[in-house]
Design an enzyme around this catalytic site. Structure first.
Site, PDB file in Angstrom:
ATOM      1  N   GLU A   1     -16.846 -13.975  35.493  1.00 18.30           N
ATOM      2  CA  GLU A   1     -18.247 -14.842  35.031  1.00 18.30           C
ATOM      3  C   GLU A   1     -17.880 -16.128  35.081  1.00 18.30           C
ATOM      4  O   GLU A   1     -16.831 -16.746  34.746  1.00 18.30           O
ATOM      5  CB  GLU A   1     -18.210 -14.911  33.639  1.00 18.30           C
ATOM      6  CG  GLU A   1     -19.303 -14.853  33.103  1.00 18.30           C
ATOM      7  CD  GLU A   1     -20.864 -14.469  33.511  1.00 18.30           C
ATOM      8  OE1 GLU A   1     -21.449 -15.808  34.361  1.00 18.30           O
ATOM      9  OE2 GLU A   1     -21.202 -13.514  34.141  1.00 18.30           O
TER      10      GLU A   1
ATOM     11  N   LYS B   1     -12.033 -16.733  40.499  1.00 19.79           N
ATOM     12  CA  LYS B   1     -12.740 -17.364  38.948  1.00 19.79           C
ATOM     13  C   LYS B   1     -11.482 -17.954  38.803  1.00 19.79           C
ATOM     14  O   LYS B   1     -12.287 -19.153  38.534  1.00 19.79           O
ATOM     15  CB  LYS B   1     -12.453 -16.316  38.349  1.00 19.79           C
ATOM     16  CG  LYS B   1     -12.172 -16.576  36.857  1.00 19.79           C
ATOM     17  CD  LYS B   1     -14.042 -16.884  36.736  1.00 19.79           C
ATOM     18  CE  LYS B   1     -13.400 -17.351  34.726  1.00 19.79           C
ATOM     19  NZ  LYS B   1     -14.927 -18.251  34.095  1.00 19.79           N
TER      20      LYS B   1
ATOM     21  N   GLY C   1     -10.265 -29.424  27.265  1.00 14.25           N
ATOM     22  CA  GLY C   1      -9.592 -28.198  26.655  1.00 14.25           C
ATOM     23  C   GLY C   1     -10.905 -27.050  26.569  1.00 14.25           C
ATOM     24  O   GLY C   1     -11.187 -26.580  27.637  1.00 14.25           O
TER      25      GLY C   1
ATOM     26  N   CYS D   1     -10.955 -21.837  28.434  1.00 14.92           N
ATOM     27  CA  CYS D   1     -11.180 -21.374  30.233  1.00 14.92           C
ATOM     28  C   CYS D   1     -10.161 -22.098  30.673  1.00 14.92           C
ATOM     29  O   CYS D   1      -9.078 -21.944  31.197  1.00 14.92           O
ATOM     30  CB  CYS D   1     -12.045 -22.139  30.536  1.00 14.92           C
ATOM     31  SG  CYS D   1     -13.458 -20.030  29.154  1.00 14.92           S
TER      32      CYS D   1
ATOM     33  N   LYS E   1      -6.593 -22.392  29.692  1.00 13.42           N
ATOM     34  CA  LYS E   1      -5.715 -21.094  29.907  1.00 13.42           C
ATOM     35  C   LYS E   1      -5.215 -20.644  31.195  1.00 13.42           C
ATOM     36  O   LYS E   1      -4.522 -19.799  31.834  1.00 13.42           O
ATOM     37  CB  LYS E   1      -6.679 -20.060  29.261  1.00 13.42           C
ATOM     38  CG  LYS E   1      -6.612 -18.663  28.936  1.00 13.42           C
ATOM     39  CD  LYS E   1      -7.508 -18.268  28.280  1.00 13.42           C
ATOM     40  CE  LYS E   1      -8.750 -17.769  28.606  1.00 13.42           C
ATOM     41  NZ  LYS E   1      -8.527 -16.801  29.745  1.00 13.42           N
TER      42      LYS E   1
END
Ligand code: UGA
Length: 437
Positions: free
Chosen positions: A151, A207, A260, A263, A266
């Site tokens: 996504e 992704k 920040g 997504c 991480k």
């Protein structure tokens, strides 16, 4: 068509509601009882423009339902999407896949007939294959294909991003699974090249590569902003000029306090680990992570310097707490270390955010003053620090600031205000990569 969406979190909810809007029958499975109850009552636990309405519409038309019965949702589904969380694992930066694998095991026990099992969560390369082997282990001979369908939606514009995507990536080699997923996305297929079919590992990597590249772009312009400040250049003009080159493009070139959210931090960290383990380390992405961490940690020093080197006894208004506008998401927000340091250094810190106040409360130190409005935060303040570029802050006029504030310091971490106008109104203006002259 009928699908099950395992996980009613951000990605599951948005994609579930959007698929339902196409007329697909979507059963969202949510295991958290309070979240499930909220969803059943039409209360959406996250702030995302348009989502409450879209969910209500899907439910009213009978296309969207919420429940905790995984078997009921999976039975007869053409595809089962796994959209559970993949937080950063404590200690090593890897994505924590325990929820994904647990979901795969549960799904495997409920299969009836041919099903495509799709990862929508961001998962490291190799996860799809592991899911396939878990399913075959739990239910040998299960008639399934596993696919990756990452996504790319952004918080704050998630519905538009889903409905008008730049591309849809479907990673799987089985023609049967491709046909099921292609059909699901067919209402979007305005362009024949919209859907890209790839191998499963490729889709998984796309992704991480996309998020890491965008994070790198932001980090690059942040470094250029620092350089601009040193040499007297203007980063807005630099960003505009380089962005006109079609090979670079204008987007994601807004300098700021560091990226920040749930997504970029991480996923860059996860890509660093994936690349290290694969024996092809990405020095670039490693640098992006380190530079961004250092940047976020250094923003409070910037504010303190603008306030004359010592904030003890000063009142500082912080406008914007969320990691970006149009969301209530506080995860890894640059506002957190800024507020923490200013409070620690003895400032009275008054904060205001249009959506992030409640999520911010547990993350900000005792003593932080939660102001009911931006005016209340600014009233008698010595300094204004703009951290998140909500539209409502863009319209703040300097003469109104003059009336409300006691001091004259404006630290604009998003370059929202016009430096010359601020200067003309007597403010000591500190933007990012721009020098007020
Ligand atoms: C990001 C990606 O943009 C989405 O494509 C992806 O689907 C999503 O992650 C995800 O993996 O789920 P999001 O985290 O919602 O979306 O937010 P962005 O709009 O990408 O912003 C990320 C951070 O970069 C924010 O802190 C933002 O303030 C910062 N940023 C962004 C800048 O500082 N400057 C910019 O020019 C753009």
């Amino acid at each position: 068509m009928k699908i099950a969406m395992i996980g009613g979190g951000y990605v599951g909810l948005v994609s579930g509601a959007c698929f339902a809007a196409f007329g697909t029958e979507v059963a969202v499975v949510e295991s958290d009882p309070s979240r499930l109850q909220a969803l059943r009552q039409g209360r959406i636990p996250i702030y995302e423009p348009g989502l409450t309405e879209l969910v209500a519409e899907g439910v009213a038309k009978g296309h969207l339902s919420f429940g905790d019965d995984l078997r009921a949702a999976v039975t007869g589904a053409d595809a089962v999407f796994i959209a559970v969380g993949t937080p950063t694992r404590r200690g090593d930066g890897h994505a924590d896949l325990s929820y994904v694998y647990a979901a795969a095991e549960q799904v495997a026990k409920c299969l009836s007939g041919y099903t495509v099992i799709v990862t929508k969560s961001t998962v490291p390369v190799g996860t799809g294959r592991r899911i396939a082997s878990i399913i075959q282990h739990v239910t040998p001979g299960a008639d399934v294909d596993v696919a990756s369908n990452p996504e790319f939606l952004r918080e704050g514009s998630a519905i538009r991003d889903f409905m008008q995507p730049d591309r849809v990536v479907i990673g799987c080699t089985s023609p049967r699974a491709r046909s099921v997923l292609g059909q699901l996305y067919s209402p979007l297929a305005s362009r024949p090249d919209l859907v890209l079919y790839t191998g499963i590992e490729t889709a998984e990597l796309i992704k991480y590569a996309a998020n890491s590249f965008l994070a790198m772009k932001v980090t690059f312009i942040n470094e250029m902003a620092d350089l601009c400040e040193k040499v007297g250049a203007n980063v807005k003009e630099v960003a505009h000029a380089i962005g006109l080159d079609a090979r670079i493009g204008p987007r994601f070139l807004q300098p700021g306090p560091g990226f920040g959210g749930s997504c970029f931090p991480k996923d860059t960290l996860a890509l660093v680990r994936i690349a290290q383990e694969a024996g092809a380390p990405s020095r670039l992405v490693e640098a992006v992570v380190a530079v961004n961490d250092a940047r976020k940690a250094s923003m409070s020093a910037r504010v303190i310097a603008a306030c004359g080197g010592n904030v003890r006894g000063q009142t500082i208004a912080i406008l914007g707490l969320t990691f970006k506008p149009d969301t209530d998401d506080m995860r890894d927000s640059p506002s957190i270390p800024i507020v923490a340091r200013l409070v620690e250094d003895g400032a009275t810190v008054r904060v205001f955010d249009p959506q992030g106040m409640e999520p911010a409360r547990p993350l900000l130190p005792n003593g932080t003053v939660f102001a009911p409005t931006s005016e209340a935060a600014l009233d008698g303040a010595d300094a204004l620090v703009l951290v998140t570029e909500w539209d409502m802050f863009r319209s703040i006029q300097p003469d109104a600031l003059q009336t409300m504030m006691r001091g004259k310091v404006v630290v604009d971490l998003r370059n929202v205000f016009d430096p010359a106008t601020m200067l003309a109104h007597g403010f000591a203006y500190h933007g990012i990569g721009v020098t007020a002259r």
